[in-house]
Design a protein around this motif. Structure first.
Motif, PDB file in Angstrom:
ATOM      1  N   ASN A 145     -16.770  25.214  11.431  1.00  0.00           N
ATOM      2  CA  ASN A 145     -17.105  25.785  10.132  1.00  0.00           C
ATOM      3  C   ASN A 145     -15.864  26.108   9.303  1.00  0.00           C
ATOM      4  O   ASN A 145     -15.931  26.162   8.081  1.00  0.00           O
ATOM      5  CB  ASN A 145     -17.972  27.027  10.312  1.00  0.00           C
ATOM      6  N   ASP A 146     -14.743  26.341   9.964  1.00  0.00           N
ATOM      7  CA  ASP A 146     -13.511  26.611   9.225  1.00  0.00           C
ATOM      8  C   ASP A 146     -12.980  25.356   8.546  1.00  0.00           C
ATOM      9  O   ASP A 146     -12.326  25.432   7.503  1.00  0.00           O
ATOM     10  CB  ASP A 146     -12.443  27.176  10.155  1.00  0.00           C
ATOM     11  N   LYS A 147     -13.245  24.206   9.152  1.00  0.00           N
ATOM     12  CA  LYS A 147     -12.762  22.942   8.601  1.00  0.00           C
ATOM     13  C   LYS A 147     -13.850  22.161   7.874  1.00  0.00           C
ATOM     14  O   LYS A 147     -13.607  21.048   7.400  1.00  0.00           O
ATOM     15  CB  LYS A 147     -12.187  22.076   9.726  1.00  0.00           C
ATOM     16  N   ASN A 148     -15.055  22.714   7.801  1.00  0.00           N
ATOM     17  CA  ASN A 148     -16.191  22.010   7.177  1.00  0.00           C
ATOM     18  C   ASN A 148     -16.338  20.595   7.745  1.00  0.00           C
ATOM     19  O   ASN A 148     -16.519  19.618   6.991  1.00  0.00           O
ATOM     20  CB  ASN A 148     -16.024  21.943   5.656  1.00  0.00           C
ATOM     21  N   THR A 149     -16.279  20.510   9.042  1.00  0.00           N
ATOM     22  CA  THR A 149     -16.303  19.207   9.698  1.00  0.00           C
ATOM     23  C   THR A 149     -17.273  19.224  10.871  1.00  0.00           C
ATOM     24  O   THR A 149     -17.352  20.215  11.603  1.00  0.00           O
ATOM     25  CB  THR A 149     -14.902  18.826  10.190  1.00  0.00           C
ATOM     26  N   VAL A 150     -18.008  18.135  11.007  1.00  0.00           N
ATOM     27  CA  VAL A 150     -18.888  17.948  12.147  1.00  0.00           C
ATOM     28  C   VAL A 150     -18.354  16.767  12.955  1.00  0.00           C
ATOM     29  O   VAL A 150     -17.830  15.807  12.386  1.00  0.00           O
ATOM     30  CB  VAL A 150     -20.348  17.725  11.705  1.00  0.00           C
ATOM     31  N   TYR A 151     -18.479  16.874  14.257  1.00  0.00           N
ATOM     32  CA  TYR A 151     -17.935  15.863  15.152  1.00  0.00           C
ATOM     33  C   TYR A 151     -19.041  15.258  16.017  1.00  0.00           C
ATOM     34  O   TYR A 151     -20.050  15.900  16.295  1.00  0.00           O
ATOM     35  CB  TYR A 151     -16.875  16.480  16.066  1.00  0.00           C
ATOM     36  N   LEU A 152     -18.795  14.053  16.461  1.00  0.00           N
ATOM     37  CA  LEU A 152     -19.658  13.436  17.456  1.00  0.00           C
ATOM     38  C   LEU A 152     -18.756  12.840  18.536  1.00  0.00           C
ATOM     39  O   LEU A 152     -18.067  11.839  18.289  1.00  0.00           O
ATOM     40  CB  LEU A 152     -20.547  12.353  16.848  1.00  0.00           C
ATOM     41  N   GLN A 153     -18.723  13.490  19.674  1.00  0.00           N
ATOM     42  CA  GLN A 153     -17.968  12.978  20.807  1.00  0.00           C
ATOM     43  C   GLN A 153     -18.874  12.025  21.576  1.00  0.00           C
ATOM     44  O   GLN A 153     -19.948  12.418  22.028  1.00  0.00           O
ATOM     45  CB  GLN A 153     -17.515  14.119  21.715  1.00  0.00           C
ATOM     46  N   MET A 154     -18.427  10.798  21.721  1.00  0.00           N
ATOM     47  CA  MET A 154     -19.236   9.777  22.371  1.00  0.00           C
ATOM     48  C   MET A 154     -18.518   9.300  23.626  1.00  0.00           C
ATOM     49  O   MET A 154     -17.396   8.775  23.539  1.00  0.00           O
ATOM     50  CB  MET A 154     -19.484   8.603  21.420  1.00  0.00           C
ATOM     51  N   ASN A 155     -19.147   9.498  24.750  1.00  0.00           N
ATOM     52  CA  ASN A 155     -18.585   9.090  26.037  1.00  0.00           C
ATOM     53  C   ASN A 155     -19.465   8.029  26.676  1.00  0.00           C
ATOM     54  O   ASN A 155     -20.618   7.848  26.285  1.00  0.00           O
ATOM     55  CB  ASN A 155     -18.471  10.292  26.964  1.00  0.00           C
ATOM     56  N   SER A 156     -18.927   7.355  27.662  1.00  0.00           N
ATOM     57  CA  SER A 156     -19.671   6.324  28.399  1.00  0.00           C
ATOM     58  C   SER A 156     -20.341   5.347  27.445  1.00  0.00           C
ATOM     59  O   SER A 156     -21.527   5.027  27.583  1.00  0.00           O
ATOM     60  CB  SER A 156     -20.717   6.992  29.308  1.00  0.00           C
ATOM     61  N   LEU A 157     -19.580   4.864  26.504  1.00  0.00           N
ATOM     62  CA  LEU A 157     -20.144   3.991  25.483  1.00  0.00           C
ATOM     63  C   LEU A 157     -20.617   2.671  26.072  1.00  0.00           C
ATOM     64  O   LEU A 157     -20.030   2.141  27.026  1.00  0.00           O
ATOM     65  CB  LEU A 157     -19.122   3.758  24.380  1.00  0.00           C
ATOM     66  N   LYS A 158     -21.685   2.172  25.477  1.00  0.00           N
ATOM     67  CA  LYS A 158     -22.303   0.922  25.913  1.00  0.00           C
ATOM     68  C   LYS A 158     -22.306  -0.067  24.740  1.00  0.00           C
ATOM     69  O   LYS A 158     -22.291   0.364  23.572  1.00  0.00           O
ATOM     70  CB  LYS A 158     -23.740   1.179  26.344  1.00  0.00           C
ATOM     71  N   PRO A 159     -22.373  -1.338  25.021  1.00  0.00           N
ATOM     72  CA  PRO A 159     -22.439  -2.315  23.911  1.00  0.00           C
ATOM     73  C   PRO A 159     -23.589  -2.036  22.953  1.00  0.00           C
ATOM     74  O   PRO A 159     -23.456  -2.277  21.748  1.00  0.00           O
ATOM     75  CB  PRO A 159     -22.620  -3.654  24.645  1.00  0.00           C
ATOM     76  N   GLU A 160     -24.681  -1.509  23.465  1.00  0.00           N
ATOM     77  CA  GLU A 160     -25.825  -1.217  22.591  1.00  0.00           C
ATOM     78  C   GLU A 160     -25.583  -0.024  21.674  1.00  0.00           C
ATOM     79  O   GLU A 160     -26.417   0.275  20.811  1.00  0.00           O
ATOM     80  CB  GLU A 160     -27.102  -1.002  23.414  1.00  0.00           C
ATOM     81  N   ASP A 161     -24.472   0.668  21.847  1.00  0.00           N
ATOM     82  CA  ASP A 161     -24.103   1.732  20.918  1.00  0.00           C
ATOM     83  C   ASP A 161     -23.409   1.177  19.670  1.00  0.00           C
ATOM     84  O   ASP A 161     -23.124   1.927  18.736  1.00  0.00           O
ATOM     85  CB  ASP A 161     -23.159   2.732  21.593  1.00  0.00           C
ATOM     86  N   THR A 162     -23.145  -0.105  19.666  1.00  0.00           N
ATOM     87  CA  THR A 162     -22.511  -0.725  18.510  1.00  0.00           C
ATOM     88  C   THR A 162     -23.391  -0.582  17.281  1.00  0.00           C
ATOM     89  O   THR A 162     -24.567  -0.962  17.286  1.00  0.00           O
ATOM     90  CB  THR A 162     -22.245  -2.216  18.784  1.00  0.00           C
ATOM     91  N   ALA A 163     -22.828   0.003  16.230  1.00  0.00           N
ATOM     92  CA  ALA A 163     -23.590   0.281  15.015  1.00  0.00           C
ATOM     93  C   ALA A 163     -22.662   0.885  13.976  1.00  0.00           C
ATOM     94  O   ALA A 163     -21.526   1.282  14.289  1.00  0.00           O
ATOM     95  CB  ALA A 163     -24.736   1.248  15.304  1.00  0.00           C
ATOM     96  N   VAL A 164     -23.164   0.976  12.775  1.00  0.00           N
ATOM     97  CA  VAL A 164     -22.517   1.804  11.755  1.00  0.00           C
ATOM     98  C   VAL A 164     -23.102   3.208  11.895  1.00  0.00           C
ATOM     99  O   VAL A 164     -24.315   3.376  11.910  1.00  0.00           O
ATOM    100  CB  VAL A 164     -22.757   1.257  10.349  1.00  0.00           C
ATOM    101  N   TYR A 165     -22.218   4.167  12.023  1.00  0.00           N
ATOM    102  CA  TYR A 165     -22.627   5.552  12.203  1.00  0.00           C
ATOM    103  C   TYR A 165     -22.466   6.304  10.884  1.00  0.00           C
ATOM    104  O   TYR A 165     -21.413   6.227  10.241  1.00  0.00           O
ATOM    105  CB  TYR A 165     -21.787   6.211  13.295  1.00  0.00           C
ATOM    106  N   TYR A 166     -23.513   7.034  10.511  1.00  0.00           N
ATOM    107  CA  TYR A 166     -23.536   7.782   9.261  1.00  0.00           C
ATOM    108  C   TYR A 166     -23.711   9.261   9.551  1.00  0.00           C
ATOM    109  O   TYR A 166     -24.498   9.645  10.417  1.00  0.00           O
ATOM    110  CB  TYR A 166     -24.706   7.326   8.392  1.00  0.00           C
ATOM    111  N   CYS A 167     -22.992  10.076   8.800  1.00  0.00           N
ATOM    112  CA  CYS A 167     -23.279  11.505   8.873  1.00  0.00           C
ATOM    113  C   CYS A 167     -24.180  11.888   7.703  1.00  0.00           C
ATOM    114  O   CYS A 167     -24.199  11.213   6.665  1.00  0.00           O
ATOM    115  CB  CYS A 167     -22.010  12.336   8.907  1.00  0.00           C
ATOM    116  N   ALA A 168     -24.897  12.968   7.899  1.00  0.00           N
ATOM    117  CA  ALA A 168     -25.865  13.417   6.917  1.00  0.00           C
ATOM    118  C   ALA A 168     -25.901  14.928   6.880  1.00  0.00           C
ATOM    119  O   ALA A 168     -25.573  15.592   7.875  1.00  0.00           O
ATOM    120  CB  ALA A 168     -27.249  12.869   7.255  1.00  0.00           C
ATOM    121  N   ALA A 169     -26.293  15.456   5.742  1.00  0.00           N
ATOM    122  CA  ALA A 169     -26.391  16.905   5.568  1.00  0.00           C
ATOM    123  C   ALA A 169     -27.689  17.243   4.862  1.00  0.00           C
ATOM    124  O   ALA A 169     -28.089  16.560   3.908  1.00  0.00           O
ATOM    125  CB  ALA A 169     -25.202  17.424   4.751  1.00  0.00           C
TER     126      ALA A 169
END
Length: 126
Positions: free
Chosen positions: A71-95
């Protein structure tokens, strides 16, 4: 409201990436923030959302991805581990101010998300 996503790239299967989304023009603490993704030829898919300290994950993210916010940086994160080929995509953030973490996927389906960021491409090679 402006959202700027970053952190995408090319990673091998099993690897990790952390996406960031910097927000401006909003009262950050009042908004649900979420991540969605869209693979080529597929519909947009809900990944994860967070509002206050409540988090909610789509089935594809459970156990592998972690959403968090600074909240201090007005930033949201997505930590993604154990990635798979099916995770391939364009990722969008939303509010969205009027929804909860649990209902952000529904808000997206009915077109009630306040703001979308430009996507960041994640490519997972096998």
């Amino acid at each position: 409201v402006q959202l700027q996503a970053s952190g995408g790239g090319l990673v091998q299967a099993g690897g990790s990436l952390r996406l960031s989304c910097a927000a401006s023009g909003l009262t950050f603490n009042s908004y649900a923030l979420g991540w969605f993704r869209q693979a080529p030829g597929k519909e947009r898919e809900f990944v994860a959302a967070i509002k206050w300290s409540v988090v909610y994950y789509g089935d594809s993210a459970k156990g592998r991805f972690t959403i968090s916010r600074d909240n201090d940086k007005n930033t949201v994160y997505l930590q993604m581990n154990s990635l798979k080929p099916e995770d391939t995509a364009v990722y969008y953030c939303a509010a969205d101010r009027g929804t909860t973490a649990q209902n952000m996927a529904l808000s997206s389906r009915v077109g009630r998300i306040d703001a979308w960021g430009k996507g960041t491409l994640v490519t997972v090679s096998s």
